[in-house]
Design an enzyme around this catalytic site. Sequence first.
Site, PDB file in Angstrom:
ATOM      1  N   ASN A 178     132.130 -63.052 -38.015  1.00 61.52           N
ATOM      2  CA  ASN A 178     133.257 -63.208 -38.934  1.00 61.52           C
ATOM      3  C   ASN A 178     132.728 -62.922 -40.336  1.00 61.52           C
ATOM      4  OD1 ASN A 178     135.347 -63.993 -40.542  1.00 61.52           O
ATOM      5  ND2 ASN A 178     135.284 -66.168 -39.982  1.00 61.52           N
ATOM      6  N   SER A 202     127.183 -72.457 -39.558  1.00 63.13           N
ATOM      7  CA  SER A 202     125.776 -72.340 -39.977  1.00 63.13           C
ATOM      8  C   SER A 202     124.844 -71.829 -38.874  1.00 63.13           C
ATOM      9  CB  SER A 202     125.273 -73.669 -40.539  1.00 63.13           C
ATOM     10  OG  SER A 202     125.989 -73.992 -41.721  1.00 63.13           O
ATOM     11  N   GLU A 212     134.435 -75.184 -34.446  1.00 65.19           N
ATOM     12  CA  GLU A 212     133.761 -75.041 -35.737  1.00 65.19           C
ATOM     13  C   GLU A 212     133.964 -76.312 -36.560  1.00 65.19           C
ATOM     14  OE1 GLU A 212     133.101 -70.695 -36.928  1.00 65.19           O
ATOM     15  OE2 GLU A 212     135.082 -71.220 -37.647  1.00 65.19           O
ATOM     16  N   GLU A 272     139.324 -72.110 -42.930  1.00 64.54           N
ATOM     17  CA  GLU A 272     139.606 -71.578 -44.278  1.00 64.54           C
ATOM     18  C   GLU A 272     141.072 -71.163 -44.406  1.00 64.54           C
ATOM     19  OE1 GLU A 272     136.360 -68.803 -44.227  1.00 64.54           O
ATOM     20  OE2 GLU A 272     134.970 -70.490 -44.270  1.00 64.54           O
ATOM     21  N   GLY A 315     129.287 -66.662 -39.418  1.00 68.45           N
ATOM     22  CA  GLY A 315     129.855 -66.292 -40.714  1.00 68.45           C
ATOM     23  C   GLY A 315     128.820 -65.642 -41.607  1.00 68.45           C
ATOM     24  N   GLY A 316     128.257 -66.422 -42.523  1.00 70.58           N
ATOM     25  CA  GLY A 316     127.337 -65.906 -43.537  1.00 70.58           C
ATOM     26  C   GLY A 316     126.228 -65.009 -42.991  1.00 70.58           C
ATOM     27  N   LYS A 353     134.237 -62.576 -43.036  1.00 67.92           N
ATOM     28  CA  LYS A 353     135.029 -63.196 -44.112  1.00 67.92           C
ATOM     29  C   LYS A 353     135.329 -62.163 -45.197  1.00 67.92           C
ATOM     30  CE  LYS A 353     133.229 -67.620 -42.698  1.00 67.92           C
ATOM     31  NZ  LYS A 353     132.999 -69.015 -42.987  1.00 67.92           N
ATOM     32  N   HIS A 391     141.452 -70.401 -38.378  1.00 71.60           N
ATOM     33  CA  HIS A 391     140.167 -70.726 -39.013  1.00 71.60           C
ATOM     34  C   HIS A 391     140.377 -71.820 -40.062  1.00 71.60           C
ATOM     35  CE1 HIS A 391     136.474 -70.349 -41.280  1.00 71.60           C
ATOM     36  NE2 HIS A 391     135.965 -69.739 -40.227  1.00 71.60           N
ATOM     37  N   GLY A 415     129.182 -72.990 -43.507  1.00 68.01           N
ATOM     38  CA  GLY A 415     128.600 -72.591 -44.785  1.00 68.01           C
ATOM     39  C   GLY A 415     127.745 -73.649 -45.455  1.00 68.01           C
TER      40      GLY A 415
END
Length: 240
Positions: free
Chosen positions: A9, A201, A159, A89, A222-223, A11, A87, A165
Amino acid sequence: MGNKKIVANQKMYMTREDIGRFINIIGSLSSDQFIVCPSSIYLNEFQDTNLHLGIQNICPYEKGAYTGEISIGQAKDYQVQYAIIGHSERRSFFSEKNEMFQKKIELCLKEEVTPIFCIGETKEQYEMHKTNQVLKRQLFDVLKNIDSKQISKIIIAYEPVWAIGTGLVPTEQEIDAIVVYIKQLIKQEWNQEVEVLYGGSVNYKNIQKLKTISSIDGFLVGGASKDAGELLKMYEVVVS
Ligand code: 13P
């Protein structure tokens, strides 16, 4: 349930230049277990790659006067096979609610795009030992009206909001227990089996350990999915 998946993802992290570099490194990878969800505006850049594609969000309506939205049909024009729905977010920054998630999931199922439905508890709920209760509610409120025969076509992503994050990750035992709980709930209520991913994470350093959790079917990253080299190494760990 076969090999574990990696779903990236990305983002709103990447520029067009970043995407070009990313594709140069990883674009030839063709695997059902490896799915990239870029910003929609860059889906076109992926059309000559071998990568399997997902979209980070879709419009709950099929077509029409919905300024700024992307329909499932438009996503399918760009070979999208998966859609991330619900999600945290989207829940927290864009106030999306259960009714919308249900509509989006129904559209995905109708169009044969696999929904990846995200659920997870906040730090406060975790500390109050309310995780199972919260997850049950999130699942039931959205899935209760979905045709039960379709439930196994949905992927669930667990999640924890507090792990996204932050560098914090629940223990392997905690993740395993929660994933087993989710699978049991779905079995009891709908008599169906689902794949469950873990997200929050996940990176190259911790994926070795996380992949030993036998109940999970993959990871939503993600990141760490910005870096094609790291992502490729993570994929290699997961399929090895
Ligand atoms: P991070 O991997 O950056 O924690 O994000 C997880 C996530 O939200 C994936 O959907």
